[in-house]
Design an enzyme around this catalytic site. Sequence first.
Site, PDB file in Angstrom:
ATOM      1  N   SER A 137      45.255  35.937 -55.137  1.00 19.58           N
ATOM      2  CA  SER A 137      44.322  34.627 -55.248  1.00 19.58           C
ATOM      3  C   SER A 137      44.962  33.566 -54.464  1.00 19.58           C
ATOM      4  O   SER A 137      44.938  33.560 -53.099  1.00 19.58           O
ATOM      5  CB  SER A 137      44.476  34.123 -56.652  1.00 19.58           C
ATOM      6  OG  SER A 137      43.473  33.239 -56.878  1.00 19.58           O
ATOM      7  N   ASP A 175      39.869  29.371 -52.104  1.00 20.33           N
ATOM      8  CA  ASP A 175      41.106  30.082 -51.859  1.00 20.33           C
ATOM      9  C   ASP A 175      41.259  31.511 -51.450  1.00 20.33           C
ATOM     10  O   ASP A 175      40.161  31.934 -50.835  1.00 20.33           O
ATOM     11  CB  ASP A 175      41.980  29.922 -53.416  1.00 20.33           C
ATOM     12  CG  ASP A 175      41.124  30.962 -54.522  1.00 20.33           C
ATOM     13  OD1 ASP A 175      40.144  31.456 -54.001  1.00 20.33           O
ATOM     14  OD2 ASP A 175      41.829  31.301 -55.316  1.00 20.33           O
ATOM     15  N   ASP A 204      41.007  34.554 -52.476  1.00 23.51           N
ATOM     16  CA  ASP A 204      40.124  35.505 -52.651  1.00 23.51           C
ATOM     17  C   ASP A 204      38.609  34.934 -53.007  1.00 23.51           C
ATOM     18  O   ASP A 204      37.822  35.812 -53.657  1.00 23.51           O
ATOM     19  CB  ASP A 204      40.471  36.453 -53.864  1.00 23.51           C
ATOM     20  CG  ASP A 204      40.853  35.600 -55.276  1.00 23.51           C
ATOM     21  OD1 ASP A 204      40.890  34.443 -55.296  1.00 23.51           O
ATOM     22  OD2 ASP A 204      40.879  36.311 -56.381  1.00 23.51           O
ATOM     23  N   ASP A 250      37.470  33.096 -55.198  1.00 18.09           N
ATOM     24  CA  ASP A 250      36.920  32.818 -56.739  1.00 18.09           C
ATOM     25  C   ASP A 250      37.036  31.352 -57.069  1.00 18.09           C
ATOM     26  O   ASP A 250      36.558  30.900 -58.203  1.00 18.09           O
ATOM     27  CB  ASP A 250      37.340  33.886 -57.912  1.00 18.09           C
ATOM     28  CG  ASP A 250      39.024  33.519 -57.929  1.00 18.09           C
ATOM     29  OD1 ASP A 250      39.599  32.712 -57.198  1.00 18.09           O
ATOM     30  OD2 ASP A 250      39.595  34.228 -58.744  1.00 18.09           O
TER      31      ASP A 250
END
Length: 446
Positions: free
Chosen positions: A99, A242, A244, A246
């Site tokens: 992440s 960010d 990834d 999400d």
Amino acid sequence: MKLFGTDGVRGLAGKELDAFVAMKLAMAAGIYFRKHAKTNKILVGKDTRRSGYMIENALVSGLTAVGYNVIQIGPMPTPAIAFLTENMRCDAGIMISASHNPYEDNGIKFFDAHGNKLGEGDEAAIEKIFFDTELLISEQKTGREIGSSKRIDDVIGRYIVQLKNSFPTDLTLNDVRVVLDTANGAAYKVAPTVFEELGADVIVINNRPNGYNINDKCGAMHPETLSEKVREYRADIGFAFDGDADRLVVVDERGEQVDGDKLIGALALHLKSEKKLENDCVVATVMSNQGFEDFLSSHGIVLVRSNVGDKYVLEEMKRNGCVLGGEQSGHVIFSEYAKTGDGLVTALQTIALILRSGKKASEVLDPFELYPQRLHNLPVSEKRPLESIEGLKEKEEAIRADGLRSLIRYSGTENKLRILLEGKSARKIEKWMAELESFFKKALNG
């Protein structure tokens, strides 16, 4: 040893999360998912970290060893894995990402056949298999039962269609200038494609991943670069994702960062005005500002609080029949379009709100004032159960009676006690923070 944290398994790639751990974890997960297998397929995606190659190959080895067929789709956002797992009729989905962490770290997140993050019971079952060496050995397949793997590079189109379908068909992004910071991460292809296809004038920054520059002084963790570019290009709005994708940070046309609670508050009010806010409720975590809760209440909207983590937000959304939830950090869930935090869905819904209002982003996304808030991290020598600390309950009751909200919990990764105080009076917050700090130093450190 416990493998799973609040969002999958995460650690320093090559150390806590090496190829051996990844392969064993894949075998354990494969054994667990095969109990309810329907298609014998598992989807695997990743972000842009260099270590993703190592972990991906280890996962494929482990899954095929226990008989699963693997579909590899390369770099894609975490919410895309959740969507595609269900869309492509897979038994499970796996995302390789840490992440917002630096490139040295990596992680493994699991989704069930319906695209939902695994519950704690599922994670505990996989952990139990992981540590059962005899079972891992006995479940390995031979001959025709060994699984296969194949790479599919064109599934990005399915996710792009899903994203565009979340945007109102009567609106267009023509004449809207948008700056996108993709954090050199998983959204570096999909984000600009979606906004360009919807007609926006798109300026993209930090979209050249090299395996090491993910989240490096860019993206949602460092929105100051985005702020500069929004002002420089006189854009209408800016979005930072960010690693990834999400999580989302929004920057208005002045280059000012929009608070996460304010963003969710504005979106909630918009949904209510369009009669789309089911049960007039919103889910946020215990970290959200009390000013946010009071704002929602003034508009007849109930705030339900959950533990920190978007999977806990989603659990409360399902329990209370809510269609909107999120964290002030930028994870926002629109259950009509996604089953996890999706930065791209949130960005599109935010632009839809602004276009519907006919106002500037700075006017629409600043609907209330936040209450003063103070967070203090106190180092501790031991993590004694809070309920066993004599006098703490009385302190918390006195704080509440003085008009403040308190949240006291231990860090999950460090020997620290996190003390959060919030209320309308900054003076009272400082007074009680000093008193609590003194109280805990005596109670926990002697």
